[in-house]
Design a protein around this motif. Structure first.
Motif, PDB file in Angstrom:
ATOM      1  N   GLU A  13       0.733  -1.065   0.123  1.00 21.00           N
ATOM      2  CA  GLU A  13       0.017  -0.122   0.064  1.00 21.00           C
ATOM      3  C   GLU A  13       0.879   1.233   0.166  1.00 21.00           C
ATOM      4  O   GLU A  13       1.694   1.440   0.855  1.00 21.00           O
ATOM      5  CB  GLU A  13      -1.004   0.028   1.244  1.00 21.00           C
ATOM      6  CG  GLU A  13      -2.010   1.165   1.248  1.00 21.00           C
ATOM      7  CD  GLU A  13      -2.972   1.075   2.212  1.00 21.00           C
ATOM      8  OE1 GLU A  13      -4.186   0.610   2.051  1.00 21.00           O
ATOM      9  OE2 GLU A  13      -2.474   1.315   3.482  1.00 21.00           O
ATOM     10  N   PHE A  14       0.527   2.324  -1.030  1.00 19.70           N
ATOM     11  CA  PHE A  14       1.290   3.471  -0.923  1.00 19.70           C
ATOM     12  C   PHE A  14       0.308   4.656  -0.757  1.00 19.70           C
ATOM     13  O   PHE A  14      -0.920   4.808  -1.389  1.00 19.70           O
ATOM     14  CB  PHE A  14       1.821   3.536  -2.377  1.00 19.70           C
ATOM     15  CG  PHE A  14       2.299   4.905  -2.966  1.00 19.70           C
ATOM     16  CD1 PHE A  14       3.533   5.240  -2.314  1.00 19.70           C
ATOM     17  CD2 PHE A  14       1.847   5.769  -3.681  1.00 19.70           C
ATOM     18  CE1 PHE A  14       4.230   6.466  -2.540  1.00 19.70           C
ATOM     19  CE2 PHE A  14       2.638   6.925  -3.964  1.00 19.70           C
ATOM     20  CZ  PHE A  14       3.743   7.328  -3.350  1.00 19.70           C
ATOM     21  N   SER A  15       0.549   5.246   0.293  1.00 21.25           N
ATOM     22  CA  SER A  15      -0.337   6.213   0.987  1.00 21.25           C
ATOM     23  C   SER A  15       0.118   7.735   1.037  1.00 21.25           C
ATOM     24  O   SER A  15       1.417   7.827   1.226  1.00 21.25           O
ATOM     25  CB  SER A  15      -0.721   5.747   2.373  1.00 21.25           C
ATOM     26  OG  SER A  15      -1.200   4.497   2.627  1.00 21.25           O
ATOM     27  N   ILE A  16      -0.433   8.499   0.791  1.00 18.05           N
ATOM     28  CA  ILE A  16      -0.175   9.801   0.799  1.00 18.05           C
ATOM     29  C   ILE A  16      -0.931  10.744   1.995  1.00 18.05           C
ATOM     30  O   ILE A  16      -2.135  10.712   2.188  1.00 18.05           O
ATOM     31  CB  ILE A  16      -0.784  10.864  -0.277  1.00 18.05           C
ATOM     32  CG1 ILE A  16      -0.474   9.967  -1.586  1.00 18.05           C
ATOM     33  CG2 ILE A  16      -0.054  12.155  -0.338  1.00 18.05           C
ATOM     34  CD1 ILE A  16       0.767   9.653  -2.026  1.00 18.05           C
ATOM     35  N   LEU A  17       0.047  10.962   3.039  1.00 17.53           N
ATOM     36  CA  LEU A  17      -0.516  11.478   4.398  1.00 17.53           C
ATOM     37  C   LEU A  17      -0.815  12.845   4.079  1.00 17.53           C
ATOM     38  O   LEU A  17      -1.769  13.507   4.557  1.00 17.53           O
ATOM     39  CB  LEU A  17       0.503  11.369   5.457  1.00 17.53           C
ATOM     40  CG  LEU A  17       0.536   9.849   5.972  1.00 17.53           C
ATOM     41  CD1 LEU A  17       1.435   9.787   7.149  1.00 17.53           C
ATOM     42  CD2 LEU A  17      -0.912   8.992   6.123  1.00 17.53           C
ATOM     43  N   ARG A  18       0.378  13.661   3.668  1.00 16.22           N
ATOM     44  CA  ARG A  18       0.095  15.126   3.264  1.00 16.22           C
ATOM     45  C   ARG A  18       0.699  15.481   2.151  1.00 16.22           C
ATOM     46  O   ARG A  18       1.301  14.818   1.562  1.00 16.22           O
ATOM     47  CB  ARG A  18       0.830  15.950   4.478  1.00 16.22           C
ATOM     48  CG  ARG A  18       0.526  15.400   5.941  1.00 16.22           C
ATOM     49  CD  ARG A  18      -0.814  15.879   6.168  1.00 16.22           C
ATOM     50  NE  ARG A  18      -0.996  17.496   6.383  1.00 16.22           N
ATOM     51  CZ  ARG A  18      -0.741  18.125   7.638  1.00 16.22           C
ATOM     52  NH1 ARG A  18      -0.455  17.518   8.680  1.00 16.22           N
ATOM     53  NH2 ARG A  18      -0.704  19.483   7.510  1.00 16.22           N
ATOM     54  N   SER A  19       0.068  16.712   1.419  1.00 15.32           N
ATOM     55  CA  SER A  19       0.569  17.151   0.290  1.00 15.32           C
ATOM     56  C   SER A  19       0.004  18.700   0.010  1.00 15.32           C
ATOM     57  O   SER A  19      -0.983  19.017   0.517  1.00 15.32           O
ATOM     58  CB  SER A  19       0.237  16.328  -0.929  1.00 15.32           C
ATOM     59  OG  SER A  19      -1.274  16.328  -1.086  1.00 15.32           O
ATOM     60  N   VAL A 255       3.612  14.098   1.837  1.00 10.18           N
ATOM     61  CA  VAL A 255       3.762  13.104   3.003  1.00 10.18           C
ATOM     62  C   VAL A 255       3.237  11.594   2.430  1.00 10.18           C
ATOM     63  O   VAL A 255       1.863  11.579   2.107  1.00 10.18           O
ATOM     64  CB  VAL A 255       3.191  13.099   4.567  1.00 10.18           C
ATOM     65  CG1 VAL A 255       3.510  12.315   5.133  1.00 10.18           C
ATOM     66  CG2 VAL A 255       3.640  14.668   4.818  1.00 10.18           C
ATOM     67  N   GLU A 256       3.780  10.741   2.184  1.00 12.05           N
ATOM     68  CA  GLU A 256       3.488   9.505   1.512  1.00 12.05           C
ATOM     69  C   GLU A 256       3.902   8.210   2.323  1.00 12.05           C
ATOM     70  O   GLU A 256       4.950   8.370   2.935  1.00 12.05           O
ATOM     71  CB  GLU A 256       3.958   9.197   0.154  1.00 12.05           C
ATOM     72  CG  GLU A 256       3.472  10.542  -0.651  1.00 12.05           C
ATOM     73  CD  GLU A 256       4.255  10.256  -1.977  1.00 12.05           C
ATOM     74  OE1 GLU A 256       3.556  11.146  -3.126  1.00 12.05           O
ATOM     75  OE2 GLU A 256       5.287   9.725  -2.292  1.00 12.05           O
ATOM     76  N   VAL A 257       3.158   7.306   2.265  1.00 16.40           N
ATOM     77  CA  VAL A 257       3.773   5.972   3.208  1.00 16.40           C
ATOM     78  C   VAL A 257       3.537   4.687   2.290  1.00 16.40           C
ATOM     79  O   VAL A 257       2.675   4.545   1.639  1.00 16.40           O
ATOM     80  CB  VAL A 257       2.526   5.682   4.297  1.00 16.40           C
ATOM     81  CG1 VAL A 257       3.066   4.405   4.950  1.00 16.40           C
ATOM     82  CG2 VAL A 257       2.569   6.958   5.079  1.00 16.40           C
TER      83      VAL A 257
END
Length: 343
Positions: A13-19, A255-257
């Protein structure tokens, strides 16, 4: 500077926390190939990639306002992290090992005179790569296992403020996991002392790899209370770290995970000591174009417009000479004609 934070690969899983507003990630379940994650980072920073990325998750955005930094945190050994639902997540297909070496090389080549901050760190493997001002900003950062252990038992460590729950400060596996969280806190703390670096014009890069949670799962089992507590502590620490870095760069950050259970193959790469000075590499491992000076565009424009001006001058002069009346326009013919009449 430019900021983009990549947080963990959990269960493909590729997650975007902040942008920031200049970088647009669309809502959807479009899978992203694991080997193209560095290209997503490069494109969001405004760099070009060798192969076009036909992935609808990343929109064009504002080309004139790019993020000031990129931070990638890779979390190994977990299928899913309970990240905040306000972010955007995409499934990862073909979870192969990746690195941001190509992005770091592009930043160091294009902005070598401004010495941007480039930090790549894998605490559990003692793998460190620092370029530019990162050598001075993070010179006190704990990077070896011995330094990490000693850092935890200092007065201002996370052991004095973090609820450990079922984790123990007497177990080496637990200490490894906690030491990685200490690194996250120390990075934000050290950068906060050099806030001017987050306000310059060169993009910064942070790439972190966390394997402590994977070791906790191997030691206690993924159904254990220790693993559940460690997962929750990690999520809280990642969110706090993302918010701190996002604020340090005045909200101009992505911000990505990326979270992955296990990579399909091992990653082989070169490392650089934290004490090694930043020098341009003599080899070209990424087959990139020859690095040019930052003033290349200025010199190019001077030469271009000078040549255009000379070409126009030649055309105008040639046209006027071709259409010149020898008896009227030329002083040579005029003087010669008067002399003949006087004779």
């Amino acid at each position: 500077s430019f900021f983009c934070l990549f947080l963990g690969v959990c269960g493909d899983e590729f997650s975007i926390l902040r942008s920031p507003q200049s970088v647009i990630f669309r809502d959807g379940s479009w899978p992203i190939p694991g080997e193209r994650i560095p290209d997503v980072a490069a494109l969001s920073m405004g760099f070009s990639v060798e192969e076009d990325l036909s992935w609808p998750g990343l929109a064009v955005g504002d080309l004139f306002h790019r993020p000031r930094a990129t931070v990638l945190v890779t979390v190994k050994g977990v299928d899913k992290l309970a990240l905040p639902t306000k972010g955007v997540s995409y499934p990862i297909e073909n979870a192969v090992p990746f690195s941001l070496d190509s992005v770091a090389n592009a930043i160091h080549t294009l902005f070598s005179e401004e010495t941007p901050v480039v930090l790549q760190l894998a605490p559990s493997e003692e793998r460190v790569y620092m370029v530019g001002k990162a050598n001075s900003v993070f010179e006190d950062l704990s990077v070896t296992l011995r330094q990490l252990r000693n850092r935890l038992f200092q007065d201002n460590s996370i052991l004095s403020s973090l609820p450990l729950n079922s984790l123990s400060r007497n177990n080496e596996v637990d200490l490894l996991f906690l030491s990685e969280l200490q690194v996250l806190r120390d990075i934000a703390s050290l950068l906060s002392r050099h806030k001017h670096l987050a306000k310059d014009h060169s993009p910064d890069l942070y790439s972190l790899e966390l394997a402590g949670l994977e070791e906790v799962g191997k030691r206690y089992g993924e159904d254990s209370q220790q693993f559940k507590d460690a997962s929750q502590i990690l999520v809280d620490s990642l969110q706090k770290f993302a918010d701190e870095m996002f604020n340090l760069y005045s909200g101009n950050a992505v911000v990505e995970v990326v979270a992955v259970k296990a990579f399909n193959s091992p990653l082989t790469r070169k490392t650089r000591s934290i004490l090694q000075s930043s020098q341009s590499e003599t080899d070209n491992p990424y087959n990139l174009a020859y690095p040019y000076n930052y003033n290349y565009s200025v010199i190019f424009n001077i030469i271009l417009w000078m040549m255009i001006g000379l070409a126009l001058a030649v055309i105008v002069i040639s046209y006027n000479l071709w259409n010149m009346d020898p008896g009227y326009d030329s002083i040579i013919y005029r003087m010669t004609n008067q002399k003949i009449r006087m004779d």
